[in-house]
Motif scaffolding. Structure first.
Motif, short mmCIF file in Angstrom:
data_model
loop_
_atom_site.label_atom_id
_atom_site.label_comp_id
_atom_site.label_asym_id
_atom_site.label_seq_id
_atom_site.Cartn_x
_atom_site.Cartn_y
_atom_site.Cartn_z
N ALA A 225 -0.64 3.31 -5.33
CA ALA A 225 -0.64 3.67 -6.69
C ALA A 225 -0.47 2.65 -7.65
CB ALA A 225 0.79 4.81 -6.91
N CYS A 226 0.42 1.49 -7.22
CA CYS A 226 0.56 0.26 -7.80
C CYS A 226 -0.91 -0.36 -8.01
CB CYS A 226 1.30 -0.78 -7.12
SG CYS A 226 1.50 -2.46 -7.94
N ILE A 227 -1.69 -0.57 -7.06
CA ILE A 227 -2.91 -1.23 -7.26
C ILE A 227 -3.97 -0.64 -7.75
CG2 ILE A 227 -2.48 -2.99 -5.36
CD1 ILE A 227 -4.52 -1.50 -3.55
N SER A 228 -3.89 0.86 -7.97
CA SER A 228 -4.76 1.65 -8.53
C SER A 228 -4.65 1.66 -10.05
CB SER A 228 -4.94 2.76 -8.12
OG SER A 228 -5.40 2.79 -6.67
N SER A 229 -3.26 1.39 -10.28
CA SER A 229 -2.87 1.71 -11.82
C SER A 229 -2.37 0.66 -12.64
CB SER A 229 -2.02 2.78 -11.83
OG SER A 229 -0.58 2.38 -11.30
N LYS A 230 -2.02 -0.46 -11.92
CA LYS A 230 -1.23 -1.63 -12.61
C LYS A 230 -2.03 -2.95 -12.43
CE LYS A 230 2.88 0.78 -12.70
NZ LYS A 230 3.64 0.77 -14.06
N ILE A 231 -2.70 -3.07 -11.43
CA ILE A 231 -3.17 -4.50 -11.24
C ILE A 231 -4.72 -4.42 -11.93
CG2 ILE A 231 -4.20 -5.80 -9.33
CD1 ILE A 231 -1.16 -5.46 -9.05
N PRO A 232 -4.98 -5.67 -12.46
CA PRO A 232 -6.06 -5.57 -13.36
C PRO A 232 -7.40 -5.63 -12.25
CG PRO A 232 -4.80 -7.17 -13.92
CD PRO A 232 -3.85 -6.73 -12.64
N PRO A 233 -8.59 -5.08 -12.48
CA PRO A 233 -9.78 -4.90 -11.76
C PRO A 233 -10.23 -6.10 -11.12
CG PRO A 233 -10.02 -3.53 -13.71
CD PRO A 233 -8.88 -4.23 -13.72
N ALA A 234 -10.05 -7.15 -11.85
CA ALA A 234 -10.54 -8.59 -11.33
C ALA A 234 -9.44 -8.96 -10.28
CB ALA A 234 -10.32 -9.62 -12.19
N THR B 293 7.96 -5.68 5.06
CA THR B 293 6.54 -5.84 4.37
C THR B 293 6.77 -5.07 2.98
OG1 THR B 293 5.35 -5.65 6.43
CG2 THR B 293 4.18 -5.20 4.07
N MET B 294 7.57 -4.30 2.72
CA MET B 294 7.86 -3.67 1.56
C MET B 294 8.63 -4.50 0.51
SD MET B 294 9.34 0.19 0.37
CE MET B 294 10.65 0.29 1.29
N ASP B 295 9.67 -5.16 1.34
CA ASP B 295 10.60 -5.98 0.67
C ASP B 295 9.90 -7.14 -0.09
OD1 ASP B 295 12.66 -4.29 0.90
OD2 ASP B 295 13.65 -5.50 2.60
N ALA B 296 8.90 -7.76 0.92
CA ALA B 296 8.33 -9.02 0.36
C ALA B 296 7.00 -8.71 -0.40
CB ALA B 296 7.63 -9.58 1.68
N THR B 297 6.63 -7.57 -0.31
CA THR B 297 5.60 -7.15 -1.62
C THR B 297 6.30 -6.70 -2.90
OG1 THR B 297 4.25 -6.46 0.51
CG2 THR B 297 3.69 -5.62 -1.87
N LYS B 298 7.06 -6.07 -2.70
CA LYS B 298 7.89 -5.60 -4.10
C LYS B 298 8.19 -7.01 -4.84
CE LYS B 298 11.51 -3.36 -3.08
NZ LYS B 298 12.92 -3.20 -2.83
N ALA B 299 8.79 -7.94 -4.21
CA ALA B 299 8.76 -9.19 -5.05
C ALA B 299 7.68 -9.77 -5.69
CB ALA B 299 9.50 -10.17 -4.18
N ALA B 300 6.32 -9.57 -4.88
CA ALA B 300 5.09 -10.32 -5.33
C ALA B 300 4.58 -9.43 -6.55
CB ALA B 300 4.10 -10.20 -4.20
N LEU B 301 4.87 -8.07 -6.37
CA LEU B 301 4.23 -7.17 -7.29
C LEU B 301 4.99 -6.61 -8.58
CD1 LEU B 301 2.20 -4.97 -4.95
CD2 LEU B 301 1.27 -6.96 -6.18
N THR B 302 6.18 -7.04 -8.61
CA THR B 302 7.13 -6.78 -9.81
C THR B 302 6.56 -7.53 -11.16
OG1 THR B 302 9.07 -6.82 -8.49
CG2 THR B 302 9.33 -7.31 -10.73
N ALA B 303 5.94 -8.50 -11.08
CA ALA B 303 5.39 -8.92 -12.29
C ALA B 303 4.20 -7.95 -13.02
CB ALA B 303 4.44 -10.31 -11.91
N TYR B 304 3.70 -7.22 -11.93
CA TYR B 304 2.65 -6.29 -12.46
C TYR B 304 3.43 -5.00 -13.02
CZ TYR B 304 -1.00 -9.34 -10.49
OH TYR B 304 -1.74 -10.36 -10.29
N GLY B 305 4.60 -4.94 -12.87
CA GLY B 305 5.36 -3.59 -13.13
C GLY B 305 5.43 -2.52 -12.11
N CYS B 306 5.00 -2.88 -10.96
CA CYS B 306 5.19 -2.10 -9.86
C CYS B 306 6.49 -1.98 -9.08
CB CYS B 306 4.20 -2.58 -8.71
SG CYS B 306 2.36 -2.59 -9.24
N SER B 307 6.86 -0.62 -8.89
CA SER B 307 8.17 -0.38 -8.39
C SER B 307 8.32 0.28 -6.73
CB SER B 307 9.13 0.26 -9.15
OG SER B 307 8.49 1.64 -9.44
N PHE B 308 8.84 0.04 -5.95
CA PHE B 308 8.99 0.38 -4.80
C PHE B 308 10.26 0.97 -4.51
CE2 PHE B 308 5.53 -2.51 -4.84
CZ PHE B 308 4.58 -1.97 -4.23
#
Length: 98
Positions: free
Chosen positions: A38-47, A83-98
Motif C-alpha cells: 500500500a505504501c509503495i503504491s500510494s506514496k512512493i514517487p513512480p521514479a 524487517t518491518m522495523d527497519a523498513t518503517k524507519a526508511a519509509l517514514t520520509a514518504y509518509g508511510c506508516s506500519f
C-alpha cells in the motif's frame, strides 16, 4: 501480434497479483507485506517505486519459501518484525506508516 502481447501482459499481471495475494501463514509477515504494498503504491514517487517493488517481491518470495520449511518457519515472525522495523524507519520520509 499486438493482441498476443496484450494477452501476455495480462498473464504477467495476473501472476504478480497472485504472488501478492499469497499468504506466508504468519500474520506479522502478511501484515507487513500488505502495508508495504500500500505504501509503495500510494506514496512512493513512480521514479523510485520500481526499486521498492523489486525489493518487496524478493522479500515476499524469500518469506514464502521460508514458510514452506518447518525449521525456518519458526523464526519468521521475529524476522518479519525486524524487517518491518527497519523498513518503517526508511519509509517514514514518504509518509508511510506500519
Amino acid at each position: 501480434m499486438s493482441s498476443l502481447a496484450g494477452i501476455t501482459g495480462l498473464a504477467l499481471l495476473a501472476g504478480v497479483a497472485a504472488a501478492q495475494a499469497q499468504s506466508t501463514g504468519i500474520a506479522t509477515c502478511d501484515d507487513f507485506l500488505t502495508k508495504y504494498d500500500a505504501c509503495i503504491s500510494s506514496k512512493i514517487p513512480p521514479a523510485q517505486s520500481a526499486m521498492y517493488k523489486t525489493q518487496i517481491e524478493q522479500t515476499r518470495k524469500a518469506w514464502l519459501d521460508m514458510a514452506k520449511n518447518p525449521s525456518t518457519k519458526a523464526t519468521m515472525e521475529a524476522s518479519c518484525k525486524q524487517t518491518m522495523d527497519a523498513t518503517k524507519a526508511a519509509l517514514t520520509a514518504y509518509g508511510c506508516s506500519f
